[in-house]
Design a protein around this motif. Structure first.
Motif, mmCIF file in Angstrom:
data_model
loop_
_atom_site.group_PDB
_atom_site.id
_atom_site.type_symbol
_atom_site.label_atom_id
_atom_site.label_comp_id
_atom_site.label_asym_id
_atom_site.label_seq_id
_atom_site.Cartn_x
_atom_site.Cartn_y
_atom_site.Cartn_z
ATOM 1 N N ALA A 138 -4.607 9.388 -5.376
ATOM 2 C CA ALA A 138 -3.798 9.310 -6.364
ATOM 3 C C ALA A 138 -4.301 8.284 -7.297
ATOM 4 C CB ALA A 138 -2.471 8.876 -5.786
ATOM 5 N N TYR A 139 -3.524 8.389 -8.619
ATOM 6 C CA TYR A 139 -3.809 7.164 -9.536
ATOM 7 C C TYR A 139 -3.574 5.932 -9.256
ATOM 8 C CZ TYR A 139 -4.864 11.010 -12.988
ATOM 9 O OH TYR A 139 -5.496 12.001 -13.564
ATOM 10 N N TYR A 140 -4.454 5.146 -9.321
ATOM 11 C CA TYR A 140 -4.615 3.404 -8.646
ATOM 12 C C TYR A 140 -3.958 2.683 -9.664
ATOM 13 C CZ TYR A 140 -6.306 0.082 -5.497
ATOM 14 O OH TYR A 140 -6.702 -0.978 -4.586
ATOM 15 N N ALA A 141 -2.964 1.851 -9.278
ATOM 16 C CA ALA A 141 -2.704 0.888 -10.222
ATOM 17 C C ALA A 141 -2.904 -0.445 -9.401
ATOM 18 C CB ALA A 141 -1.058 0.886 -10.494
ATOM 19 N N ARG A 142 -3.631 -1.427 -10.157
ATOM 20 C CA ARG A 142 -4.148 -2.606 -9.617
ATOM 21 C C ARG A 142 -4.518 -3.689 -10.771
ATOM 22 N NH1 ARG A 142 -10.072 -2.164 -6.700
ATOM 23 N NH2 ARG A 142 -11.050 -1.044 -8.467
ATOM 24 N N VAL A 176 8.684 17.014 -17.358
ATOM 25 C CA VAL A 176 7.919 16.276 -18.515
ATOM 26 C C VAL A 176 6.705 15.619 -17.756
ATOM 27 C CG1 VAL A 176 9.505 16.278 -20.257
ATOM 28 C CG2 VAL A 176 9.270 14.309 -18.648
ATOM 29 N N ALA A 177 6.775 15.380 -16.537
ATOM 30 C CA ALA A 177 5.659 14.287 -15.741
ATOM 31 C C ALA A 177 5.842 14.629 -14.210
ATOM 32 C CB ALA A 177 5.716 12.881 -16.250
ATOM 33 N N ASN A 178 4.594 14.998 -13.565
ATOM 34 C CA ASN A 178 4.708 14.991 -12.126
ATOM 35 C C ASN A 178 3.316 14.649 -11.671
ATOM 36 O OD1 ASN A 178 5.215 15.798 -9.572
ATOM 37 N ND2 ASN A 178 4.806 18.042 -10.047
ATOM 38 N N GLU A 179 3.272 13.484 -11.144
ATOM 39 C CA GLU A 179 1.890 13.223 -10.813
ATOM 40 C C GLU A 179 2.143 12.089 -9.413
ATOM 41 O OE1 GLU A 179 -1.219 13.413 -9.662
ATOM 42 O OE2 GLU A 179 -1.557 13.988 -11.781
ATOM 43 N N TYR A 180 0.999 11.814 -8.480
ATOM 44 C CA TYR A 180 1.089 10.976 -7.505
ATOM 45 C C TYR A 180 0.407 9.473 -8.040
ATOM 46 C CZ TYR A 180 2.238 14.435 -4.347
ATOM 47 O OH TYR A 180 2.968 15.651 -3.366
ATOM 48 N N PHE A 181 0.791 8.355 -7.422
ATOM 49 C CA PHE A 181 0.333 7.117 -7.779
ATOM 50 C C PHE A 181 0.235 6.230 -6.595
ATOM 51 C CE2 PHE A 181 2.561 8.744 -11.520
ATOM 52 C CZ PHE A 181 1.492 8.610 -12.422
ATOM 53 N N TYR A 182 -0.621 5.199 -6.718
ATOM 54 C CA TYR A 182 -0.763 4.360 -5.502
ATOM 55 C C TYR A 182 -0.909 2.985 -6.152
ATOM 56 C CZ TYR A 182 -2.924 1.887 -1.415
ATOM 57 O OH TYR A 182 -3.307 1.347 -0.499
ATOM 58 N N ASP A 183 -0.262 1.860 -5.356
ATOM 59 C CA ASP A 183 -0.562 0.570 -5.575
ATOM 60 C C ASP A 183 -0.618 -0.092 -4.115
ATOM 61 O OD1 ASP A 183 1.805 -1.637 -5.341
ATOM 62 O OD2 ASP A 183 2.555 0.564 -5.661
ATOM 63 N N ASP A 184 -1.393 -1.320 -4.320
ATOM 64 C CA ASP A 184 -1.815 -2.280 -3.164
ATOM 65 C C ASP A 184 -0.393 -2.930 -2.752
ATOM 66 O OD1 ASP A 184 -4.102 -1.445 -2.477
ATOM 67 O OD2 ASP A 184 -4.659 -2.632 -4.208
ATOM 68 N N ASP A 185 0.341 -3.507 -3.765
ATOM 69 C CA ASP A 185 1.357 -4.748 -3.655
ATOM 70 C C ASP A 185 2.806 -4.165 -3.563
ATOM 71 O OD1 ASP A 185 1.828 -4.263 -6.422
ATOM 72 O OD2 ASP A 185 1.214 -6.108 -6.976
ATOM 73 N N GLY A 186 3.139 -2.845 -3.667
ATOM 74 C CA GLY A 186 4.644 -2.567 -3.611
ATOM 75 C C GLY A 186 5.296 -2.234 -4.978
ATOM 76 N N LYS A 187 4.423 -2.883 -6.245
ATOM 77 C CA LYS A 187 5.097 -2.865 -7.296
ATOM 78 C C LYS A 187 4.163 -1.905 -8.275
ATOM 79 C CE LYS A 187 7.142 -5.548 -11.132
ATOM 80 N NZ LYS A 187 6.061 -4.864 -12.162
ATOM 81 N N SER A 241 0.844 -1.283 -0.009
ATOM 82 C CA SER A 241 -0.100 0.113 -0.069
ATOM 83 C C SER A 241 0.913 1.204 0.016
ATOM 84 C CB SER A 241 -0.800 -0.174 1.287
ATOM 85 O OG SER A 241 -1.876 -1.215 1.482
ATOM 86 N N VAL A 242 1.471 1.471 -1.124
ATOM 87 C CA VAL A 242 2.475 2.467 -1.333
ATOM 88 C C VAL A 242 1.867 3.681 -2.119
ATOM 89 C CG1 VAL A 242 5.000 3.132 -1.944
ATOM 90 C CG2 VAL A 242 4.547 0.799 -1.023
ATOM 91 N N THR A 243 2.368 4.939 -1.680
ATOM 92 C CA THR A 243 1.909 6.209 -2.350
ATOM 93 C C THR A 243 3.257 6.724 -2.915
ATOM 94 O OG1 THR A 243 -0.115 6.525 -1.040
ATOM 95 C CG2 THR A 243 0.668 8.190 -2.486
ATOM 96 N N TYR A 244 3.138 7.011 -4.143
ATOM 97 C CA TYR A 244 4.526 7.496 -4.867
ATOM 98 C C TYR A 244 4.268 8.933 -5.538
ATOM 99 C CZ TYR A 244 5.203 2.361 -5.249
ATOM 100 O OH TYR A 244 5.418 0.885 -4.996
ATOM 101 N N ARG A 245 5.121 9.767 -5.380
ATOM 102 C CA ARG A 245 5.160 10.992 -6.412
ATOM 103 C C ARG A 245 6.148 10.684 -7.382
ATOM 104 N NH1 ARG A 245 6.980 17.055 -5.008
ATOM 105 N NH2 ARG A 245 6.156 17.916 -7.042
ATOM 106 N N VAL A 246 5.924 10.765 -8.471
ATOM 107 C CA VAL A 246 6.770 10.429 -9.704
ATOM 108 C C VAL A 246 7.155 11.702 -10.568
ATOM 109 C CG1 VAL A 246 7.261 9.017 -11.747
ATOM 110 C CG2 VAL A 246 6.189 7.873 -9.770
ATOM 111 N N GLN A 247 8.154 12.063 -10.616
ATOM 112 C CA GLN A 247 8.552 13.066 -11.391
ATOM 113 C C GLN A 247 9.574 12.831 -12.430
ATOM 114 O OE1 GLN A 247 9.990 15.711 -8.037
ATOM 115 N NE2 GLN A 247 8.622 17.288 -9.090
#
Length: 550
Positions: A145-149, A102-113, A88-94
């Motif tokens: 954040a944008y959700y990856a699952r 060129v890119a700057n946004e928050y993302f979230y995923d449940d499994d750490g990948k 359950s990690v929240t990332y800020r990716v730039q």
């Protein structure tokens, strides 16, 4: 793609996503990190008793916008001691292209990948390039954040990885729900990725045929040439000497030739020389699995590149490096065959000339019940010696599946066989098309390794001392090429040097001796390389018709 320095620092970002329950102490970290396959691994951070790391991978590894329109950027946050992902990690990716965001946004995923689909675009007219970037996908209800699952992964569409060069990917770990991984300060991992450039050159042969040859490199390519008599492709790449100070720097190039280009054909060695220094076979992959082209992949580790620099010229400060690619001798392969209960079969090939004590490239090929190459097969393997001790194994590196992925049914594995002897290889099929087989299927085959040095030990005759003197004088320019060649031919005639005659012998029309052969002679005279390495240069001259064997 290759990776530069992993820098770790901390930066303050508002904690609207995180419940704070732990304290992060200020720690100093080394910028060096380990290289794992096509990705980069950060040094572990000690956080409340856990050693945490972050890795990044861009797939395909040598992504180029002109060849592939999408890429997957994978970011993994995990406990380096247990190799278990932090949940359950929240990332800020730039992402920066040189100094441009060129890119700057928050993302979230449940499994750490976290997997992100990158869709590069061109033609952005905005001065601030990030304004052209759009994001697509589901948003997490709590994290915002944008959700990856599962198969639903966020999309970044913009001027990202749309041109060759360096990109800076900054990943901030904003928070995680596991109590032991909550932080009061964000962890910032800074990585540098390079997107290779690809250039295509048209080769014309003496019989008026034309062949397009492409070179893909992370450095600028110049002075491309082709010598048909030597079956040699040569070019120069730019080299930044600052890279030599970076422990993680790895130099990579890819040379692609048409399938019907006779100079580089399946069944023959490929020899590569950088600044006159011959590369180890384990750093060269000659991939003939494609129906359209043969591909030569060259990988030079950081430490070895520094040795090449020092060996070629300790005072060298030029900003280009010369690369020469030769077609070599006809290869004799050892082969293992495997059969599985579902009708699939497999073959493993390796060059019979390669010795123990160094990594040997083993090529794994898989076929379905109709003997067609099978795609997207997952497999694992293990090798044991005659005492039953495991000496090498690989079960893959993915978190969700057991096995190494062979997308087109062919994979090359560099395997270290430590000693001569008898061995058994157990090959296991674990799945296909991202699905595990209900039952893993196993097949075994026995093989042996006998080093060429052992085979030749009884018939080896020491080369007379005066030839070593001649080699030094020749490398120093005190005697000419003709005098040195006459000395070598005298040894062959008198039976003091045995040079094999191969089918691939050719006549070099201009009798030009490559610089690397003369360099080898000089290094051998100073005991910097083995006698066997020196003889390899003589064998090459014989294969080109410069030295007459009979």
């Amino acid at each position: 793609m290759y990776y530069h320095i992993f820098k770790i620092s901390k930066t303050m970002i508002p904690k609207w996503m995180l419940i704070i329950s732990a304290t992060l102490f200020v720690i100093s970290f080394s910028p060096s990190y380990a290289q794992h396959h096509s990705g980069a691994l950060a040094p572990p951070i000690d956080l409340d008793g856990l050693k945490m790391s972050l890795s990044t991978i861009l797939s395909p590894e040598d992504f180029n916008f002109n060849e592939t329109k999408t890429a997957i950027l994978s970011i993994r946050f995990f406990d380096s001691d247990t190799n278990v992902n932090i949940k359950s990690v929240t990332y800020r990716v730039q992402i920066f292209q040189e100094s441009d965001l060129v890119a700057n946004e928050y993302f979230y995923d449940d499994d750490g990948k976290l997997d992100l689909e990158i869709r590069p675009i061109t033609g952005c007219k905005e001065q601030s390039l990030w304004k052209c970037t759009k994001y697509f996908g589901e948003k997490h209800a709590i994290a915002g954040a944008y959700y990856a699952r599962g198969d639903s992964i966020p999309v970044i569409q913009g001027p990202v990885f749309n041109k060759s060069g360096q990109y800076n990917v900054k990943v901030s770990i904003v928070g995680a729900t596991n109590p032991k991984t909550m932080t009061t300060e964000d962890l910032l991992f800074e990585t540098f990725l390079h997107i290779p450039q690809k250039e295509t050159f048209l080769i014309k042969t003496v019989d008026a045929q034309e062949f397009p040859v492409s070179v893909k490199s992370y450095n600028k390519i110049s002075n491309f040439s082709y010598d048909e008599s030597l079956k040699k492709i040569a070019y120069e790449i730019t080299y930044n000497h600052e890279y030599g100070k970076q422990h993680d720097f790895t130099n990579k190039q890819t040379v692609s030739v048409p399938k019907d280009f006779s100079s580089f054909q399946q069944g023959y060695d490929v020899n590569v020389f950088v600044e006159g220094v011959k590369l180890q076979d384990s750093w060269i992959e000659f991939d003939t699995s494609s129906n359209d082209e043969n591909v030569i992949r060259i990988i030079i580790p950081h430490d070895e590149f520094l040795l090449i620099e020092n060996k070629s010229d300790s005072e060298n400060t030029k900003d280009t490096v010369n690369v020469e690619v030769f077609s070599g001798e006809k290869t004799e392969f050892n082969q293992l065959d495997f059969a599985f209960e579902n009708g699939f079969t497999a073959k493993i090939l390796w060059d019979s000339k390669l010795d123990m004590g160094k990594k040997i490239p083993f090529t794994f090929s898989f076929f379905d019940a109709n003997n067609n190459p099978t795609k997207n097969i997952l497999f694992a393997y293990t090798i044991i010696d005659s005492s039953g001790k495991e000496i090498w194994s690989n079960v893959g590196t993915t978190e969700t599946r057991i096995g190494i992925l062979a997308p087109n049914g062919v994979v090359k594995e560099n395997i270290l066989i430590p000693t001569d002897g008898n061995f058994q290889l157990k090959l296991i099929l674990t799945g296909q098309d991202s699905k595990d087989f209900e039952k893993f299927m196993t097949s075994v085959s026995d093989f042996s390794i006998t080093s060429r040095s052992m085979k030749e030990e009884k018939k080896t005759i020491p080369i007379p001392t005066w030839i070593k003197n001649n080699a030094k004088w020749w490398s120093d320019g005190q005697i000419d090429d003709t005098s040195f060649i006459e000395g070598i031919q005298f040894l062959i005639k008198e039976g003091l040097m045995e040079i094999p005659i191969t089918e691939h012998n050719a006549v070099n029309q201009n009798n030009k001796i490559p610089n690397w052969v003369k360099n080898n002679a000089g290094w051998w005279s100073e005991d910097l390389i083995s006698e066997r390495d020196f003889v390899k240069g003589i064998e090459f001259l014989a294969s080109q018709g410069i030295i007459k064997v009979n």
